[in-house]
Scaffold this motif. Structure first.
Motif, mmCIF file in Angstrom:
data_model
loop_
_atom_site.group_PDB
_atom_site.id
_atom_site.type_symbol
_atom_site.label_atom_id
_atom_site.label_comp_id
_atom_site.label_asym_id
_atom_site.label_seq_id
_atom_site.Cartn_x
_atom_site.Cartn_y
_atom_site.Cartn_z
ATOM 1 N N THR A 223 21.292 27.918 45.368
ATOM 2 C CA THR A 223 22.033 29.118 45.003
ATOM 3 C C THR A 223 21.071 30.277 45.138
ATOM 4 O OG1 THR A 223 23.396 30.173 43.277
ATOM 5 C CG2 THR A 223 21.464 28.964 42.543
ATOM 6 N N ASP A 224 21.601 31.509 45.144
ATOM 7 C CA ASP A 224 20.664 32.619 45.064
ATOM 8 C C ASP A 224 20.620 33.126 43.636
ATOM 9 O OD1 ASP A 224 23.112 33.958 45.040
ATOM 10 O OD2 ASP A 224 22.564 35.409 46.573
ATOM 11 N N VAL A 225 19.529 33.799 43.292
ATOM 12 C CA VAL A 225 19.315 34.280 41.926
ATOM 13 C C VAL A 225 19.600 35.773 41.924
ATOM 14 C CG1 VAL A 225 17.684 34.508 40.026
ATOM 15 C CG2 VAL A 225 17.607 32.483 41.505
ATOM 16 N N THR A 226 20.748 36.139 41.349
ATOM 17 C CA THR A 226 21.135 37.542 41.332
ATOM 18 C C THR A 226 21.497 37.958 39.907
ATOM 19 O OG1 THR A 226 23.361 36.878 42.081
ATOM 20 C CG2 THR A 226 21.795 37.604 43.756
ATOM 21 N N GLY A 227 22.721 38.455 39.714
ATOM 22 C CA GLY A 227 23.043 39.117 38.461
ATOM 23 C C GLY A 227 23.022 38.270 37.212
ATOM 24 N N PHE A 228 23.153 36.947 37.320
ATOM 25 C CA PHE A 228 23.148 36.092 36.136
ATOM 26 C C PHE A 228 21.752 35.604 35.768
ATOM 27 C CE2 PHE A 228 27.685 34.812 37.555
ATOM 28 C CZ PHE A 228 28.171 36.026 37.101
ATOM 29 N N GLY A 229 20.740 36.023 36.518
ATOM 30 C CA GLY A 229 19.366 35.644 36.208
ATOM 31 C C GLY A 229 19.066 34.202 36.582
ATOM 32 N N LEU A 230 17.783 33.859 36.582
ATOM 33 C CA LEU A 230 17.382 32.487 36.908
ATOM 34 C C LEU A 230 18.050 31.487 35.972
ATOM 35 C CD1 LEU A 230 15.597 30.417 38.419
ATOM 36 C CD2 LEU A 230 13.836 30.856 36.693
ATOM 37 N N LEU A 231 18.027 31.743 34.667
ATOM 38 C CA LEU A 231 18.593 30.788 33.722
ATOM 39 C C LEU A 231 20.095 30.632 33.919
ATOM 40 C CD1 LEU A 231 16.745 31.570 30.362
ATOM 41 C CD2 LEU A 231 16.224 29.813 32.070
ATOM 42 N N GLY A 232 20.795 31.740 34.160
ATOM 43 C CA GLY A 232 22.239 31.661 34.332
ATOM 44 C C GLY A 232 22.633 30.897 35.586
ATOM 45 N N HIS A 233 21.989 31.205 36.699
ATOM 46 C CA HIS A 233 22.316 30.496 37.938
ATOM 47 C C HIS A 233 21.879 29.036 37.874
ATOM 48 C CE1 HIS A 233 23.872 33.878 40.228
ATOM 49 N NE2 HIS A 233 22.917 34.626 39.701
ATOM 50 N N LEU A 234 20.765 28.774 37.206
ATOM 51 C CA LEU A 234 20.299 27.399 37.070
ATOM 52 C C LEU A 234 21.237 26.602 36.173
ATOM 53 C CD1 LEU A 234 18.094 25.514 37.966
ATOM 54 C CD2 LEU A 234 16.669 26.334 36.081
ATOM 55 N N HIS A 235 21.749 27.219 35.128
ATOM 56 C CA HIS A 235 22.733 26.554 34.263
ATOM 57 C C HIS A 235 23.967 26.164 35.056
ATOM 58 C CE1 HIS A 235 25.747 25.810 31.218
ATOM 59 N NE2 HIS A 235 26.386 26.938 31.517
ATOM 60 N N LYS A 236 24.465 27.075 35.898
ATOM 61 C CA LYS A 236 25.654 26.770 36.692
ATOM 62 C C LYS A 236 25.387 25.638 37.677
ATOM 63 C CE LYS A 236 28.117 30.217 38.211
ATOM 64 N NZ LYS A 236 28.488 31.503 38.867
ATOM 65 N N LEU A 237 24.219 25.649 38.292
ATOM 66 C CA LEU A 237 23.861 24.592 39.250
ATOM 67 C C LEU A 237 23.747 23.240 38.549
ATOM 68 C CD1 LEU A 237 21.181 24.870 42.025
ATOM 69 C CD2 LEU A 237 21.162 22.919 40.477
ATOM 70 N N ALA A 238 23.030 23.212 37.417
ATOM 71 C CA ALA A 238 22.830 21.947 36.700
ATOM 72 C C ALA A 238 24.149 21.423 36.131
ATOM 73 C CB ALA A 238 21.798 22.133 35.591
ATOM 74 N N ARG A 239 24.973 22.322 35.624
ATOM 75 C CA ARG A 239 26.275 21.924 35.085
ATOM 76 C C ARG A 239 27.141 21.311 36.172
ATOM 77 N NH1 ARG A 239 29.823 26.766 32.773
ATOM 78 N NH2 ARG A 239 29.795 27.245 35.011
#
Length: 332
Positions: A223-239
């Motif tokens: 994914t790319d890391v944009t408006g939701f921040g590293l933690l937000g995008h990483l949470h979506k990916l891991a989920r």
């Protein structure tokens, strides 16, 4: 007269996105199969919050469609145009594709800001698209109280080599291709007019090389890391992948001046909202609040987050089996 574009908008860049928790509620009922015979097979849609939509045309081709636009993140209109275009193209690269054609999206306060600034913004977008080998043809404009600019982009990819959120698996390393801290420095720029050359360089750098390297390496999850921040995008990916992401905080790179700016109070509201959203799903007890905020910092035209390794990108953690407590992100 010198115009500061950032003063004509309530937010800046991807920090002005609708908070992720609120957005998920809005789109939660929009994933049903269409009541018609569609052309092509929808490979990626709304289900897991991927960066773009993908439709299979045949065994060798998928079309990728995305759009992204935002309010000024810097005062210089040409730089803003370049940043907005690079950010929009990034969604195609984050899916493992190549942008083919884009159209402009321009909102402009025609009675407040001269059109010469709009022309410079469009020129910045044109130059970035040219560097990406992507046609930029036409678009749409509206009279708007706030200036906004971006692109709608169509790209292509091989349908069996897409990068997506839901294909991560335990044992894979996590790599990040650009440093964090862009949101903090953009907030400082908006408040003080200080110019941060490294931040502009990072935001105008395309993710094309990293994307091609990821596809060539057989990586399937990104994914790319944009408006939701590293933690937000990483949470979506891991989920989406059914795993837990473990982040080594000491390995995460930052743009020069980001930590100092954070200590001086320059934090976008979007970064705080990101942290509030992800905190119930994350284990953050081993890092201080400043580090947690930087990891959640709302990025504009950030890098790719890859479940795999590519040259030049630091490894910042790994994917492990989903924790018994359901946490999707652990920062150590």
């Amino acid at each position: 007269m010198a115009y500061r574009l950032t003063q004509y908008a309530h937010g800046g860049g991807c920090a002005c996105k609708i908070p992720p928790g609120e957005l998920e509620e809005v789109v939660s009922g929009l994933t049903a199969a269409p009541p018609f015979e569609a052309a092509g097979e929808l490979l990626v849609g709304l289900d897991d919050g991927d960066d773009a939509a993908a439709v299979r045309l045949d065994g060798e081709r998928a079309v990728i469609a995305t759009t992204d636009f935002f309010t000024p993140v810097v005062d210089d209109p040409y730089d803003w145009g370049r940043i907005a275009a690079a950010n929009a193209l990034s969604d195609v690269y984050a899916m493992g594709g190549q942008p083919l054609v884009a159209v402009n999206l321009l909102c402009w306060p025609r009675e407040t800001l001269p059109f010469e600034l709009a022309a410079e913004t469009l020129r910045g977008g044109l130059d970035v698209c040219g560097g990406a080998g992507c046609h930029l043809a036409g678009g749409h404009s509206v009279d708007d109280p706030e200036p906004k600019y971006g692109l709608a982009v169509t790209g292509t990819a091989h349908p069996d080599r897409l990068l997506r959120n839901d294909t991560g698996r335990a044992g894979l390393p996590l790599s990040l291709t650009k440093p964090l801290g862009l949101g903090v420095l953009n907030a400082r720029h908006k408040a003080t007019a200080e110019r941060f050359e490294e931040a502009i360089e990072v935001m105008t750098t395309l993710n094309d090389t990293a994307s091609r390297a990821a596809v060539a390496a057989g990586i399937t999850c990104a994914t790319d890391v944009t408006g939701f921040g590293l933690l937000g995008h990483l949470h979506k990916l891991a989920r989406a992948s059914g795993v837990t992401a473990v982040v080594d905080a000491a390995a995460v790179p930052y743009v020069a001046g980001a930590r100092e700016s954070l200590r001086e109070g320059f934090v976008p509201g979007g970064s705080r909202r990101n942290l509030d959203w992800v905190r119930p799903h994350a284990e953050l007890s081993r890092v201080d609040e400043d580090t947690a905020l930087l990891l959640a910092d709302a990025q504009t035209s950030g890098g790719l987050l890859l479940a795999g390794e590519v040259p030049g990108a630091p490894v910042i953690g790994e994917l492990v089996p989903r924790r018994d407590d359901g946490r999707t992100v652990v920062v150590r």
